[in-house]
Write a protein that holds these residues in place. Structure first.
Motif, PDB file in Angstrom:
ATOM      1  N   GLY A  56      21.546   4.084   1.577  1.00  0.00           N
ATOM      2  CA  GLY A  56      20.955   4.698   0.389  1.00  0.00           C
ATOM      3  C   GLY A  56      20.113   3.721  -0.404  1.00  0.00           C
ATOM      4  O   GLY A  56      19.005   4.039  -0.832  1.00  0.00           O
ATOM      5  N   THR A  57      20.637   2.519  -0.591  1.00  0.00           N
ATOM      6  CA  THR A  57      19.884   1.488  -1.303  1.00  0.00           C
ATOM      7  C   THR A  57      18.652   1.059  -0.514  1.00  0.00           C
ATOM      8  O   THR A  57      17.572   0.876  -1.083  1.00  0.00           O
ATOM      9  N   ALA A  58      18.797   0.932   0.799  1.00  0.00           N
ATOM     10  CA  ALA A  58      17.656   0.549   1.634  1.00  0.00           C
ATOM     11  C   ALA A  58      16.565   1.613   1.596  1.00  0.00           C
ATOM     12  O   ALA A  58      15.375   1.300   1.480  1.00  0.00           O
ATOM     13  N   SER A  59      16.956   2.883   1.691  1.00  0.00           N
ATOM     14  CA  SER A  59      15.940   3.938   1.650  1.00  0.00           C
ATOM     15  C   SER A  59      15.282   4.034   0.282  1.00  0.00           C
ATOM     16  O   SER A  59      14.084   4.295   0.186  1.00  0.00           O
ATOM     17  N   LEU A  60      16.035   3.787  -0.778  1.00  0.00           N
ATOM     18  CA  LEU A  60      15.454   3.783  -2.114  1.00  0.00           C
ATOM     19  C   LEU A  60      14.426   2.673  -2.256  1.00  0.00           C
ATOM     20  O   LEU A  60      13.343   2.881  -2.821  1.00  0.00           O
ATOM     21  N   LEU A  61      14.701   1.509  -1.725  1.00  0.00           N
ATOM     22  CA  LEU A  61      13.745   0.406  -1.773  1.00  0.00           C
ATOM     23  C   LEU A  61      12.515   0.689  -0.914  1.00  0.00           C
ATOM     24  O   LEU A  61      11.390   0.363  -1.312  1.00  0.00           O
ATOM     25  N   ILE A  62      12.706   1.303   0.239  1.00  0.00           N
ATOM     26  CA  ILE A  62      11.568   1.644   1.101  1.00  0.00           C
ATOM     27  C   ILE A  62      10.653   2.646   0.405  1.00  0.00           C
ATOM     28  O   ILE A  62       9.423   2.479   0.398  1.00  0.00           O
ATOM     29  N   PHE A  63      11.228   3.671  -0.213  1.00  0.00           N
ATOM     30  CA  PHE A  63      10.407   4.653  -0.912  1.00  0.00           C
ATOM     31  C   PHE A  63       9.739   4.050  -2.147  1.00  0.00           C
ATOM     32  O   PHE A  63       8.637   4.470  -2.527  1.00  0.00           O
ATOM     33  N   ALA A  64      10.368   3.075  -2.780  1.00  0.00           N
ATOM     34  CA  ALA A  64       9.742   2.401  -3.909  1.00  0.00           C
ATOM     35  C   ALA A  64       8.511   1.618  -3.460  1.00  0.00           C
ATOM     36  O   ALA A  64       7.477   1.627  -4.135  1.00  0.00           O
ATOM     37  N   VAL A  65       8.599   0.959  -2.313  1.00  0.00           N
ATOM     38  CA  VAL A  65       7.455   0.212  -1.787  1.00  0.00           C
ATOM     39  C   VAL A  65       6.326   1.165  -1.395  1.00  0.00           C
ATOM     40  O   VAL A  65       5.149   0.888  -1.669  1.00  0.00           O
ATOM     41  N   ILE A  66       6.664   2.299  -0.788  1.00  0.00           N
ATOM     42  CA  ILE A  66       5.648   3.288  -0.421  1.00  0.00           C
ATOM     43  C   ILE A  66       4.957   3.836  -1.666  1.00  0.00           C
ATOM     44  O   ILE A  66       3.729   3.989  -1.703  1.00  0.00           O
ATOM     45  N   THR A  67       5.720   4.132  -2.701  1.00  0.00           N
ATOM     46  CA  THR A  67       5.149   4.632  -3.949  1.00  0.00           C
ATOM     47  C   THR A  67       4.256   3.589  -4.593  1.00  0.00           C
ATOM     48  O   THR A  67       3.170   3.910  -5.094  1.00  0.00           O
ATOM     49  N   TRP A  68       4.667   2.342  -4.591  1.00  0.00           N
ATOM     50  CA  TRP A  68       3.854   1.255  -5.142  1.00  0.00           C
ATOM     51  C   TRP A  68       2.540   1.122  -4.380  1.00  0.00           C
ATOM     52  O   TRP A  68       1.473   0.964  -4.979  1.00  0.00           O
ATOM     53  N   PHE A  69       2.591   1.226  -3.048  1.00  0.00           N
ATOM     54  CA  PHE A  69       1.391   1.115  -2.226  1.00  0.00           C
ATOM     55  C   PHE A  69       0.424   2.260  -2.499  1.00  0.00           C
ATOM     56  O   PHE A  69      -0.788   2.059  -2.604  1.00  0.00           O
ATOM     57  N   THR A  70       0.941   3.490  -2.636  1.00  0.00           N
ATOM     58  CA  THR A  70       0.057   4.618  -2.930  1.00  0.00           C
ATOM     59  C   THR A  70      -0.535   4.518  -4.328  1.00  0.00           C
ATOM     60  O   THR A  70      -1.671   4.959  -4.547  1.00  0.00           O
ATOM     61  N   CYS A  71       0.194   3.926  -5.268  1.00  0.00           N
ATOM     62  CA  CYS A  71      -0.365   3.686  -6.604  1.00  0.00           C
ATOM     63  C   CYS A  71      -1.546   2.730  -6.525  1.00  0.00           C
ATOM     64  O   CYS A  71      -2.564   2.923  -7.206  1.00  0.00           O
ATOM     65  N   ILE A  72      -1.429   1.710  -5.701  1.00  0.00           N
ATOM     66  CA  ILE A  72      -2.529   0.754  -5.533  1.00  0.00           C
ATOM     67  C   ILE A  72      -3.736   1.449  -4.907  1.00  0.00           C
ATOM     68  O   ILE A  72      -4.877   1.256  -5.340  1.00  0.00           O
ATOM     69  N   LEU A  73      -3.509   2.278  -3.891  1.00  0.00           N
ATOM     70  CA  LEU A  73      -4.614   2.993  -3.250  1.00  0.00           C
ATOM     71  C   LEU A  73      -5.312   3.935  -4.219  1.00  0.00           C
ATOM     72  O   LEU A  73      -6.542   4.004  -4.264  1.00  0.00           O
ATOM     73  N   LEU A  74      -4.543   4.674  -5.004  1.00  0.00           N
ATOM     74  CA  LEU A  74      -5.146   5.600  -5.960  1.00  0.00           C
ATOM     75  C   LEU A  74      -5.892   4.881  -7.073  1.00  0.00           C
ATOM     76  O   LEU A  74      -6.956   5.317  -7.499  1.00  0.00           O
TER      77      LEU A  74
END
Length: 83
Positions: free
Chosen positions: A31-49
């Motif tokens: 659960g913690t690992a998946s939360l961190l993975i989704f946080a990194v994905i969200t951060w990356f999409t914020c940079i792209l946008l």
């Protein structure tokens, strides 16, 4: 900042009801690992946008106030004579 806020509200809005059950099923480690993975994905999409806000250069490019302006600046316009 606006793009980040929209992504955060989209993620929280759709998953707030099932988030606790999902993490309960995954457990502490997964659960913690998946939360961190989704946080990194969200951060990356914020940079792209945020890079699409000013095109073609993020610092000196022109501002794109609408979604269609950003699409036209990054992808170009539709050509009818494609070979």
């Amino acid at each position: 900042m606006s793009a980040s806020a929209h992504i955060i509200t989209a993620v929280i809005g759709s998953g707030v009801l099932s988030l606790a059950w999902c993490f309960g099923q995954l457990g502490w480690i997964a659960g913690t690992a998946s939360l961190l993975i989704f946080a990194v994905i969200t951060w990356f999409t914020c940079i792209l946008l945020s890079d699409c806000y000013r095109s073609p250069d993020p610092v000196t490019g022109t501002r794109n106030y609408t979604y269609m302006q950003a699409v036209k600046a990054n992808l170009g316009t539709l050509r009818s004579n494609i070979y």
